[in-house]
Design an enzyme around this catalytic site. Structure first.
Site, PDB file in Angstrom:
ATOM      1  N   ASP A 100       0.079  -7.699   1.282  1.00 11.69           N
ATOM      2  CA  ASP A 100       0.448  -6.303   1.472  1.00 11.69           C
ATOM      3  C   ASP A 100       1.961  -6.131   1.486  1.00 11.69           C
ATOM      4  OD1 ASP A 100       0.089  -3.598   1.707  1.00 11.69           O
ATOM      5  OD2 ASP A 100      -0.246  -3.626   3.866  1.00 11.69           O
ATOM      6  N   SER A 138       4.613   2.499   8.049  1.00  9.95           N
ATOM      7  CA  SER A 138       4.303   1.347   7.199  1.00  9.95           C
ATOM      8  C   SER A 138       5.495   0.959   6.336  1.00  9.95           C
ATOM      9  CB  SER A 138       3.114   1.666   6.296  1.00  9.95           C
ATOM     10  OG  SER A 138       1.917   1.705   7.013  1.00  9.95           O
ATOM     11  N   HIS A 187       0.806  -1.220   0.000  1.00 14.89           N
ATOM     12  CA  HIS A 187       0.000   0.000   0.000  1.00 14.89           C
ATOM     13  C   HIS A 187       0.844   1.277   0.000  1.00 14.89           C
ATOM     14  CE1 HIS A 187       0.380  -0.291   4.534  1.00 14.89           C
ATOM     15  NE2 HIS A 187       0.488   1.022   4.391  1.00 14.89           N
TER      16      HIS A 187
END
Length: 338
Positions: free
Chosen positions: A175, A282, A145
């Site tokens: 992911d 992230s 992402h």
């Protein structure tokens, strides 16, 4: 009326009576006189008197205590000396010294050069995240992402240098994404650990670029294992931009966090941690106290200012286990875009 307090079982007739050395022989507690003392040549005619009775006993005890104390001090010096020597020994898998093993600062010194900040230009704006260098020629693991749909990817290393990178492969179901810095060499690759060996309560360190603050270090513990975390598979199209970072929506146990995950979703098993994670973490590293990567930080609850709890980390973060990453590397290197 005068009362005398004694220990339980103590009787007056059992109390020892200390007499002087001149007391009659046979008296209870009497210390017999020592033999006559003859001064040696070193005394040069001076006469010494030996301590008698309890004084002699106390002196002996004091000397004994001094000997023990000296021995303890010597043992302590030996122990600390050995510890200091051990601190110069390298730790396998890291460039930290053994003295730093198990410390947050030691882990940070060992791994920080292997963590990068990632800036990706997407149709919905600029996404800021983190990544982990896994080869010296520039392979970097991050979240799907962070780079999904990106037209340009820039990487900033811990020394402040900026590099251009390209997306090699992505796996939206996990992911995960693999990017590679163009023309790179001599980069500091991180050591990948074994997430199966992680236990709940183990101390961990997180390194990333929350809100664009490159090389930020936080610490905490593993709060749980095998958490089912659901995220969107649509990449940058659904993520919210905020303060240079990102608020990637995810679901956990039927609840939505950070927004709507959309209709295209994927669920993976994650490590849960209370290490402080914020927008921009992230793709960064979750590290054990041996300096080895055990997870890729992927989701964190970051409440908005309008939620009544304030924005920022609330100790609810998740990471993709590094064993999942290692099992997916061949697919990512082959250029998968699933």
């Amino acid at each position: 009326m005068t009362e005398t307090f004694r220990h339980s079982g103590e009787h007056p007739e059992q109390q020892p009576a200390f007499a002087s050395a001149g007391s009659p022989d046979g008296a209870y507690g009497t210390y017999p006189p020592p033999p006559p003392y003859a001064p040696g040549p070193a005394d040069h005619g001076r006469t010494r008197r030996r301590a008698k009775g309890p004084v002699a006993l106390l002196a002996a005890v004091a000397l004994g205590a001094a000997a023990v104390g000296g021995g303890t001090a010597y043992a302590a010096q030996e122990l600390w000396g050995q510890t200091a020597a051990a601190a110069t020994t390298g730790v396998n898998g890291t460039n930290a010294a053994a003295g730093g093993k198990g410390s947050v600062s030691g882990v940070a010194n060992a791994v920080s050069d292997s963590i990068v900040e990632i800036q990706a230009e997407t149709p919905s704006g600029e996404s800021t995240g983190s990544g982990v260098i896994i080869t010296s020629d520039g392979e970097i693991i991050t979240n799907n992402h962070v780079v999904s749909g990106a037209s340009m990817v820039k990487v900033r290393t811990n020394d402040g240098k900026t590099h251009t990178a390209e997306v090699v492969g992505t796996d939206a179901a996990k992911d995960l994404a693999l990017i590679k810095v163009r023309g790179a060499s001599g980069l500091e690759a991180a050591a990948l650990g074994d997430s199966d060996d992680v236990n709940v309560g183990d101390q961990v360190v997180a390194i990333g670029s929350p809100e664009g603050l490159t090389g930020t270090v936080t610490s905490g513990i593993i709060s749980a294992k095998d958490r089912d975390v659901t995220v969107s598979k649509d990449g940058g199209q659904d993520q919210e931009q905020q303060g240079g970072g990102e608020r990637w929506p995810f679901e956990f146990e039927g609840q939505q966090f950070n927004g709507d995950t959309g209709s295209s979703k994927t669920t993976y098993k994650a490590l849960q941690t209370d290490a402080s994670l914020n927008p921009g973490n992230s793709g960064g590293a979750l590290i054990d106290m041996n300096g080895e990567i055990i997870g890729i930080n992927s989701a964190m609850y970051s409440p908005s200012s309008g939620s009544g709890t304030g924005s920022g980390s609330v100790g609810l973060g998740f990471a993709i286990p590094i064993d999942t990453v290692k099992a997916d590397l061949a697919k990512l290197r082959a250029g998968s875009t699933d």
